[in-house]
Write a protein that holds these residues in place. Structure first.
Motif, short mmCIF file in Angstrom:
data_model
loop_
_atom_site.label_atom_id
_atom_site.label_comp_id
_atom_site.label_asym_id
_atom_site.label_seq_id
_atom_site.Cartn_x
_atom_site.Cartn_y
_atom_site.Cartn_z
N LYS A 85 1.00 -1.31 0.05
CA LYS A 85 -0.03 -0.02 -0.16
C LYS A 85 0.96 1.41 -0.08
O LYS A 85 1.95 1.29 0.56
N VAL A 86 0.41 2.37 -0.46
CA VAL A 86 1.14 3.59 -0.57
C VAL A 86 0.15 4.78 -0.24
O VAL A 86 -1.24 4.39 -0.23
N ASP A 87 0.63 5.88 0.12
CA ASP A 87 -0.28 7.06 0.63
C ASP A 87 -1.15 7.29 -0.43
O ASP A 87 -0.77 7.18 -1.70
N GLN A 88 -2.30 8.07 -0.11
CA GLN A 88 -3.22 8.58 -1.24
C GLN A 88 -2.73 9.40 -2.11
O GLN A 88 -3.00 9.35 -3.41
N SER A 89 -1.72 10.24 -1.60
CA SER A 89 -1.04 11.27 -2.67
C SER A 89 -0.33 10.25 -3.85
O SER A 89 -0.17 10.84 -4.53
N GLN A 90 -0.09 9.30 -3.46
CA GLN A 90 0.83 8.42 -4.49
C GLN A 90 -0.05 7.37 -5.28
O GLN A 90 0.50 6.85 -5.93
N GLN A 91 -1.21 7.79 -5.08
CA GLN A 91 -2.29 6.95 -6.07
C GLN A 91 -2.77 7.63 -7.22
O GLN A 91 -3.30 8.81 -6.71
N PRO A 92 -2.23 7.35 -8.39
CA PRO A 92 -2.46 8.41 -9.41
C PRO A 92 -3.75 8.15 -10.00
O PRO A 92 -4.62 7.29 -9.55
N ASP A 93 -4.55 9.40 -10.64
CA ASP A 93 -6.08 9.46 -10.88
C ASP A 93 -6.07 8.45 -12.17
O ASP A 93 -7.25 8.02 -12.10
N TYR A 94 -5.09 8.36 -13.02
CA TYR A 94 -5.43 7.67 -14.29
C TYR A 94 -4.16 6.71 -14.68
O TYR A 94 -3.46 6.85 -15.52
N PRO A 95 -4.19 5.66 -13.60
CA PRO A 95 -3.16 4.63 -14.12
C PRO A 95 -3.51 3.87 -15.31
O PRO A 95 -4.55 3.19 -15.63
N LYS A 96 -2.46 3.68 -16.14
CA LYS A 96 -2.48 2.76 -17.32
C LYS A 96 -1.42 2.33 -17.67
O LYS A 96 -0.50 2.57 -17.13
N LYS A 97 -1.66 1.03 -18.45
CA LYS A 97 -0.22 0.31 -19.06
C LYS A 97 -0.39 0.21 -20.66
O LYS A 97 -1.70 0.26 -21.04
N TRP A 98 0.71 0.14 -21.11
CA TRP A 98 0.49 -0.06 -22.73
C TRP A 98 -0.18 -1.75 -22.80
O TRP A 98 0.09 -2.54 -22.10
N ASP A 99 -1.06 -1.62 -23.87
CA ASP A 99 -1.75 -2.66 -24.10
C ASP A 99 -1.28 -4.04 -24.46
O ASP A 99 -1.72 -5.02 -24.58
N LYS A 100 -0.10 -3.82 -24.74
CA LYS A 100 0.76 -5.20 -25.17
C LYS A 100 2.06 -5.11 -24.07
O LYS A 100 2.49 -4.11 -23.66
#
Length: 336
Positions: free
Chosen positions: A297-312
């Protein structure tokens, strides 16, 4: 006769001294060589874990640039000097596919990774990108706060943007992934062109370079490592981090053991990798707050609003294709 003996003894002594000066006085031939692309803070965390768990003096750490180390892996394979390599997973996986150079690690650790990785890869840290601004510089330049990477191609941001170069920095690839992932290659190429044009001399060779420029007020806006921007803001600097709507992309760095058919040394290398994972991971998670293992777990401030990964799956081939797109855009800017 006595003179001849003294001369002979002197020659022998010189030869002995030459031997140790060449091979290293008291150097241990069984030291594990660790080649790493990690920055100073990560190297320190790994060294602390190894030194405090029985491996002090048993290894040599060799920091190298990501691209330099990646090139050596691809070119040298098992003949590389390193016994352990810590590097971006896309380089490790591509090198394994090309050279079959890494050994499986029979981990005794019961902690499971969030994503799946091959058995020769032990994840150790994650990097994530974001936008960030110098609030004072924004006010001074009368600039609006950007919400997207695309915003930074607008004329008002001319010479007020810094971002890392994909040719030098893995963080730079995060920028390109966010653009191409959201807009595709055609529109994405135009956005990259506009970003390069607005950055001017502020296309940086390191992932931390843009934040340094923004903190100094040389530019108002940067793209770089999210955790560094969060830390800077929390320290009271006039920095504000922004999660771009294109997404907060991330990269994982991991450790792997080179398969050199040396049972004793290879076993020691495997033990060191397990030690880094078990005992350096806590500090590495503080420095690079991207959860890699279930239960982290990480602090709330370290949780991004738009986490994404490349689709491949990320590969060196994909990196090179994205570098070609970047270089084409760069040439167009230079030829204007």
């Amino acid at each position: 006769m006595a003179l001849k003996i003294k001369i002979g003894a002197g020659i022998v002594l010189c030869l002995i001294l030459l031997f140790f000066s060449y091979f290293g006085l008291g150097a241990s031939t069984d030291k594990v060589v660790i080649s790493t692309n990690a920055d100073e803070e990560a190297v320190e965390a790994m060294e602390n874990a190894l030194d405090s768990h029985g491996f002090k003096g048993e290894y040599v750490m060799q920091p190298q640039a990501t691209a330099e180390l990646g090139g050596k892996m691809m070119a040298e394979g098992k003949n590389i000097e390193a016994d352990i390599i810590t590097q971006a997973t896309y380089y490790l996986e591509s090198a394994q596919q090309e050279n079959e150079m890494f050994a499986s690690i029979p981990s005794k650790n019961t902690q499971k990774t969030i994503d799946e990785y091959p058995d020769y890869i032990t994840p150790i840290l994650g990097n994530m990108g974001s936008l960030f601004v110098n609030t004072k510089a924004l006010d001074k330049q009368d600039l609006p706060e950007p919400k997207t990477v695309k915003d930074l191609t607008k004329p008002e941001y001319k010479n007020q943007v810094a971002f890392p170069n994909i040719m030098d920095s893995s963080t730079g690839w995060l920028v390109i992934q966010s653009i191409l992932g959201e807009y595709g290659n055609e529109e994405g190429r135009q956005i990259i062109e506009g970003l390069i044009e607005n950055a001017g001399p502020h296309v940086e060779s390191s992932g931390s370079g843009p934040l340094e420029k923004v903190e100094a007020g040389e530019v108002a806006v940067g793209i770089g490592l999210r955790a560094q921007a969060v830390e800077s803001e929390q320290k009271g600097n006039p920095i504000h981090y922004i999660d771009p709507r294109e997404g907060n992309y991330s990269l994982v760095e991991a450790a792997a053991v080179v398969d050199k058919d040396n049972d004793e040394k290879q076993q020691k290398a495997q033990q060191m990798v397990e030690t880094i994972q078990q005992y350096a991971r806590k500090d590495l998670l503080d420095l690079y707050p991207v959860p890699l293992y279930k239960g982290e777990k990480v602090d709330q401030s370290q949780q991004p609003d738009y986490p994404k990964k490349w689709d491949k799956r990320l590969t060196v081939d994909l990196l090179e294709k994205h570098q070609d797109i970047f270089n084409d855009a760069k040439k167009k800017v230079e030829n204007k």
